[in-house]
Structures are given as structure tokens and as C-alpha cells.
Design an enzyme around this catalytic site. Structure first.
Site, PDB file in Angstrom:
ATOM      1  CE  LYS A  85       7.251  -0.978 -19.395  1.00 26.10           C
ATOM      2  NZ  LYS A  85       6.673  -2.179 -18.764  1.00 26.10           N
ATOM      3  CG  ASP A 183       4.315   6.035   1.396  1.00 27.13           C
ATOM      4  OD1 ASP A 183       4.608   5.741   2.569  1.00 27.13           O
ATOM      5  OD2 ASP A 183       4.635   5.338   0.420  1.00 27.13           O
TER       6      ASP A 183
END
Length: 344
Positions: A85, A183
Site C-alpha cells: 500500500k 535499486d
């Protein structure tokens, strides 16, 4: 009173419909741009389902969190799931949210967290993945005392390094346009079981355009300090070798248990970053001092074990070469790690 409730319910339905249309349009554009016409079925979930699955996003159910999102443990339709979320800040999170869906939905690799589906009826989509239970690799190596799991030995670390190398190599060679993750770091690796690692979080991944050797994302440099390749910083151009550099930094964190930005003062007052500390320890024959004590263990470093660790460290340093041309490919890195893993 009934009129007010009806109006409120109607307003909620209208808002959900607005978000679904907007999010669906944006997601479709992303999928068309990144999936090369491949069909990727995406399961749809309702906001109410995911709210119930996570006990209204109970903080106690957070597996890991980033500046942009939180990943929750959930239980839905008689099976455990993970729910991602985002915070709702459209300016910084909309791109990452849809980017994550577009790339995660293409993945089919045993060491990449499986994307299940999403909910489009909220302001930002909510993502659903397969279940993970044991936190991140960062938790295991930077806070070993906080883990209830068995000691994270070198054989376990080599297994994780080998499997994540395979996953990154898959991104680089398994698609018609190479995908650069941008990343790679311990916090983007989750554990489904005690030592079963899953690569995760495609928020800033990017594809190299067909016929090109690198990609420039509007002159933006994206990543985490200490893991970003020097040529990417200076030019804003990134490619597969940018990921190799990040992977080298990741290997050093895995070996030492220290963060890549770790520094320590020596007698002359100078500060050294982790890569420099490791190289200095090799030169001064004090290699044992930089290795995570859990790896060294009570039996210490016998000659064969030290030789294996030095080979591992030399591979990491090769990945951290200042020039991308001097770095190996991820396929080569995965192959060497596989050989090291077999030797242990």
C-alpha cells in the site's frame, strides 16, 4: 436520514468508479509501453477485501516499509498474501506504483516475488503479492539479534547471493529489452521461508530502449546512496552495468554485516567507506576483522574457508570497478557465485 445515507453511498461508488477509470487507463498505458505485447493476467481485488485481509492495515502486520509504501501480511480467500500500500502522495508515488505493477506483472522467476493482482478503486492502486513471512535481508544481516531465525551462515549468504544474481541476470537477458532494476540492496530482498529469498520492489525499474546501450530518465539519478554507479551519477545514463555495481555493494554488505555507507576513523583521522575498509583489510592481512563475526564463527577462518571468502570479496570488488567496462556481466557474476556455493 435514509436520503443522506443513499447520497453518501452513491458518492462513494462514484469516487471508486473515477479512480478505477483513471487508474485503469494509466495502468494500460504502462503495460502497453513495457510489456512488448505480452499478455499478463492481473487479478482484480476490491478495497474492502484488502482492508479486511490486513485487519484495516494493522501496523502489527507490516513486513517492511519504504519511504513510499508499506508491505503488509494479509489473509484472503483462505490463503496468505502480501499487500503493498502506497502512502497516497501522488506527486512522488504515482509513477512508482504503476511502474511496479507494469514490471512485477511480467516476472516469472522463482526468486522474484510473484505478483498476484491489484485494487484499482482507490486513489493509488493497492498491490497484492504472494506471501512472505520472514522480513528482509537487511533485517537478517543488520539486526541479527532481532531475528528469531537460525544464524545466517556463509553457506546461507552464498545461496542468497547466487539466487539474487540469477534473478538480476534474468532481468538483463530474459526480455527483448533489458530491464535495469536501479535499486539493488538488502531491503529489496524478502524471505518467503527462512532461507528462501525473493527479489522485490520494481518501483524504479526501467527498460533500455530497443537498439540502445543505456537509458536516461530525464537526467534523474535514482537509487540509494552507496549503491549508485559513478558513471550513472556523472551522466544520468544507466544500463545493466549500473546494476552490477549495486550488486557489488550488496555483496559487501552481505559479507560484513555492515552498511555500505559505514565509515570508521583511523589513526590519521581519515574516514573510509565500506569498500575501502574491505580493500584495506586485505592489504594489511586483517581480512578476518572485516568479515561478519557470524561467518567467522567459533572455529575461525581456516585456510580453505578464507580462500573462498577472498574469492567472493574479489568478485564484489570487481563488480565495484569505477568503469562499467571493467565490471563483469550479471550472467558471469551468477556463474562464479554458483561455483563458490558448490565449493562450500
Amino acid at each position: 436520514m435514509s436520503l443522506c445515507l443513499g447520497t453518501s453511498e452513491s458518492s462513494k461508488k462514484a469516487e471508486k468508479r473515477k479512480f478505477m477509470l483513471k487508474n485503469g487507463k494509466f495502468l494500460l498505458q504502462k503495460l502497453i509501453a513495457s510489456c512488448n505485447g505480452d499478455y499478463n493476467p492481473i487479478q482484480n481485488f476490491t478495497a474492502q477485501e484488502l482492508k479486511a485481509a490486513t485487519n484495516n492495515y494493522d501496523p502489527e502486520k507490516v513486513i517492511t516499509k519504504d519511504l513510499l509504501y508499506k508491505l503488509y501480511k494479509g489473509f484472503l480467500q483462505d490463503r496468505p498474501i502480501s499487500v503493498m500500500k502506497f502512502g497516497g502522495n501522488l506527486n512522488s508515488e504515482e509513477y512508482c506504483c504503476f511502474n511496479c505493477i507494469a514490471f512485477a506483472s511480467q516476472m516469472s522467476h522463482k526468486n522474484i516475488l510473484k505478483f498476484v493482482g491489484c485494487c484499482l478503486e482507490t486513489e493509488l492502486p493497492i498491490l497484492v503479492f504472494e506471501f512472505v513471512a520472514c522480513g528482509t535481508l537487511a533485517d537478517r544481516i543488520h539486526d541479527p539479534n532481532g531475528s528469531q531465525l537460525e544464524p545466517f551462515l556463509m553457506k546461507h549468504r552464498l545461496k542468497v547471493a547466487m539466487e539474487i544474481a540469477n534473478a538480476v541476470a534474468y532481468l538483463h537477458v530474459g526480455f527483448s529489452r533489458p530491464i535495469v532494476f536501479r535499486d539493488i540492496k538488502p531491503s529489496t530482498i524478502l524471505f518467503q521461508e527462512q532461507n528462501v529469498a525473493k527479489f522485490f520492489d520494481f518501483c524504479v525499474a526501467i527498460s533500455i530502449p530497443e537498439g540502445k546501450t543505456h537509458v536516461n530518465d530525464n537526467n534523474k539519478v535514482i537509487g540509494t546512496y552507496g549503491f549508485i554507479a559513478p558513471e550513472y551519477i556523472s551522466t544520468a545514463n544507466c544500463n545493466e552495468k549500473s546494476d552490477v555495481y549495486s550488486f557489488g555493494a550488496f555483496l559487501l554488505e552481505l559479507l560484513t554485516g555492515k552498511r555500505i555507507s559505514y565509515s570508521s576513523c583511523f589513526e590519521n583521522g581519515e574516514e573510509y567507506f565500506l569498500q575501502e575498509l574491505v580493500m584495506k583489510s586485505i592489504e594489511s592481512n586483517s581480512f578476518k576483522e572485516i568479515v561478519d563475526p557470524i561467518i567467522v564463527g567459533e572455529e575461525g577462518l581456516w585456510p580453505e574457508k578464507e580462500k573462498q571468502l577472498l574469492s567472493y570479496t574479489q568478485l564484489a570488488i570487481k563488480c565495484l570497478s569505477k568503469s562499467g567496462q571493467d565490471r563483469p556481466t550479471m550472467v558471469q557474476v551468477a556463474k562464479q557465485l554458483r561455483q563458490l556455493h558448490k565449493s562450500i
